[in-house]
Design an enzyme around this catalytic site. Sequence first.
Site, short mmCIF file in Angstrom:
data_model
loop_
_atom_site.label_atom_id
_atom_site.label_comp_id
_atom_site.label_asym_id
_atom_site.label_seq_id
_atom_site.Cartn_x
_atom_site.Cartn_y
_atom_site.Cartn_z
N GLU A 128 0.83 -1.20 0.00
CA GLU A 128 0.00 0.00 0.00
C GLU A 128 0.87 1.25 0.00
O GLU A 128 2.03 1.23 0.44
CB GLU A 128 -0.93 0.00 1.22
CG GLU A 128 -1.84 -1.22 1.31
CD GLU A 128 -2.79 -1.33 0.15
OE1 GLU A 128 -3.14 -0.29 -0.44
OE2 GLU A 128 -3.17 -2.47 -0.20
N GLY B 13 2.95 -12.36 0.92
CA GLY B 13 2.16 -13.27 0.10
C GLY B 13 0.67 -13.04 0.26
O GLY B 13 0.17 -11.95 0.02
N ASN C 122 -4.10 -13.43 -2.81
CA ASN C 122 -4.03 -12.66 -4.07
C ASN C 122 -2.66 -12.72 -4.73
O ASN C 122 -2.53 -12.45 -5.92
CB ASN C 122 -4.41 -11.20 -3.81
CG ASN C 122 -5.89 -11.05 -3.49
OD1 ASN C 122 -6.69 -11.91 -3.84
ND2 ASN C 122 -6.25 -9.97 -2.83
N GLU D 121 0.53 -19.24 -1.03
CA GLU D 121 -0.69 -20.01 -1.31
C GLU D 121 -0.78 -20.33 -2.81
O GLU D 121 -1.33 -19.52 -3.55
CB GLU D 121 -1.92 -19.24 -0.84
CG GLU D 121 -1.90 -18.95 0.66
CD GLU D 121 -3.19 -18.29 1.15
OE1 GLU D 121 -4.25 -18.46 0.51
OE2 GLU D 121 -3.14 -17.60 2.18
N MET E 134 -4.24 -22.54 8.91
CA MET E 134 -5.41 -21.78 8.44
C MET E 134 -6.66 -22.67 8.51
O MET E 134 -7.23 -23.09 7.50
CB MET E 134 -5.15 -21.27 7.02
CG MET E 134 -4.00 -20.27 6.95
SD MET E 134 -3.75 -19.55 5.30
CE MET E 134 -3.00 -20.93 4.44
N TYR F 128 -9.81 -22.64 8.72
CA TYR F 128 -11.08 -21.99 8.39
C TYR F 128 -11.25 -22.08 6.87
O TYR F 128 -10.39 -22.65 6.18
CB TYR F 128 -11.09 -20.53 8.86
CG TYR F 128 -9.77 -19.80 8.76
CD1 TYR F 128 -9.26 -19.39 7.53
CD2 TYR F 128 -9.00 -19.55 9.89
CE1 TYR F 128 -8.04 -18.74 7.42
CE2 TYR F 128 -7.77 -18.90 9.80
CZ TYR F 128 -7.30 -18.49 8.57
OH TYR F 128 -6.09 -17.84 8.46
N ASP F 129 -12.37 -21.59 6.37
CA ASP F 129 -12.70 -21.75 4.95
C ASP F 129 -12.82 -23.22 4.56
O ASP F 129 -12.55 -23.60 3.41
CB ASP F 129 -11.67 -21.06 4.03
CG ASP F 129 -11.68 -19.54 4.20
OD1 ASP F 129 -12.71 -19.00 4.65
OD2 ASP F 129 -10.67 -18.90 3.90
N TRP G 25 -7.49 -14.75 12.53
CA TRP G 25 -7.64 -14.02 11.28
C TRP G 25 -9.05 -13.44 11.27
O TRP G 25 -10.02 -14.16 11.16
CB TRP G 25 -7.45 -14.92 10.07
CG TRP G 25 -7.55 -14.11 8.79
CD1 TRP G 25 -8.70 -13.78 8.12
CD2 TRP G 25 -6.47 -13.48 8.09
NE1 TRP G 25 -8.41 -13.00 7.03
CE2 TRP G 25 -7.05 -12.79 6.99
CE3 TRP G 25 -5.09 -13.43 8.29
CZ2 TRP G 25 -6.28 -12.08 6.08
CZ3 TRP G 25 -4.33 -12.71 7.38
CH2 TRP G 25 -4.92 -12.04 6.29
#
Length: 634
Positions: A160, A187, A190, A230, A300, A302-303, A451
């Site tokens: 950013e 990373g 995206n 990822e 991670m 989740y998802d 997260w």
Amino acid sequence: MHLIYFQELGLKVLFIVIIQIGYLNAQQDCLETQFRCKTGTCIPKQWVCDNDPDCSDSSDEESCRRTDDNTRGCPDDNFQCSNGVCVNNAFVCDGDQDCLDGTDEQCEIKTFRRICYFTNWAQYRNSEAKFTPDNINPDLCTHIVYAFARLEGKKLVFTEYNDEKMYKEFNGKKNKTRGVKTMLAIGGWNAGSKAFSDMVATPENRMTFILSTMEFLRKHNFDGLDIDWEYPTLRQGKMEDKPKFALLVKEIKEAFDMEAQKSLRRRLLVSAAVPTGRKVVDSGYDIPTLSKYLDFLNLMSYDFHGGWERKTGHNSPLFGSSKDVGSANMNTEKAAKYWVSKGTPKHKLNIGVATYGRSFVLADPVNDFGIGAPVTGPGPKGSFTQEIGFYSFYEICQLQNDGKGKIYRDEEQMVPYYVKGDLWIGYDDEDSVRTKAEWIAREGYGGSMVWSLSLDDFGKKCSSSVVPFPLTHTLSSTLQKIERDKVLNLTSSTTRKILPKPTTHRHITPTTVTTTTSTTTTTMKTPTTLSPIPGATTKLWTADLHYETAPNKIAPPPIWAPNELVYGKYSFSCRRKPFGYFQDPNNCNKYFVCHMGRTFHYRCPSELRFNPKKITCDWADSVTCDDDGRPTNK
């Protein structure tokens, strides 16, 4: 110079060769953070006067006042590593090896890691959903991770426009809360794989990345690097990504160790965010190698399910469900166990907890609205997060503010879901987060990972939120309470495991001691008046203990005393000492307990003396003291 010829000699030789030939061209001007040797070579300034010549002409060691680094001393609130490096006491026994030799982690009890992710794009959300470093509560975390930096070529760069400014604000949180570390993540989803694949492809590329990353992290005051690739071999990755990623992590760890040794600074950490899907894990992750060289891994978890599926499923179930047809491994417990079965030590694995939910539109909301119900697609965008099929926790609890809809709890998976009309959301609330924290501790994992902070109800937008960050607060407070209970239990009982097998058994209470032999039972009162340090909390221990006793002699009571935290100056210090019990050199009746770099002062019952050979309070005639009550059998 053909660096490829040095590959077999290992990272250390390669690293030294790069420095000696002048990684930056010797004819260039050195950076502000570098020292110019008389030969023109540039080296990091922290390598000057480290008693180790790095310039070929040793000019970096000229005109240096020599001191013994191992005896230079550290502030009272620091632990001193064997090489003289000073480490904040709050970092002792925190699961991270901050000393190169690991002396800061020689502990029977370690704190749980509480990893919290900050996302730099949350600054763009509207009105009260905007989240910046100012909104972070560092008291809730042991490590705060800034997401994300990105790869440009072979180097870290900002993502950013205002990252550099936010880095300063973000790392300023360390000045407000003792014991917090900050890390920079690279990373993310995206970013995909291509940039990572290109970077790990050759030794030269990896070394360029490692050296520039060390400089970047030190310049911006981060404590380590978090790699969120990822995923290796997938998403424009290459088949050779798996071994090359493992090699990268090994080289990073070795380079970070070498940099810490030379600079006499606390070692930079390296971690990775890792997936749960078994096919993804198997294709891209050399688990034994990664687990050996990474300081910790953030799972991670989740998802597991979302709007890309044709039936409802929970975002982050703790356990499996009888309705998991074809997806029995899609839950936190199974995912964590898989990483452990492949070689990850439990204490290095942090379990992910989501502060958001995944939503669906039910096909038949009247008759079929449970786990596994048919759906027509993902739910609509959240009012602030603006992502289809995705709701932050504060968006979910705001939906619940009007009292419409209903919360259900799946007792198999130990998580809630919310149904309002045809909208279905699987998410975590305070109860499910508390259950997960207790499970993390019970199973012996290294800690938790959140997260993300910006998706929790940080502004107390919901009527149900008693405190800001209700999910993260519940997770943090539950793990910290379990830590405190462990310390109390360890102090009261487990350290006496070296005592001989008993000939008597008795139950000890703070006020009455009952001893039973084969012929008699005797009851005596133990002291009830003690003098704790002003302001310290007084707590008496209760324990079931075994003691060896002589015939017809009442066994001494166990160690029990007020929990006296040492606030003043004492001739004894726990700095650089492992967990243990130590005799007070000035008082036979007292002793010190060292735990996590902190010093605790205790007193035996008045008629007893501390016996360092037995590590217990013993009869007075078993301990030799001088006329002033000082021990002589040190």
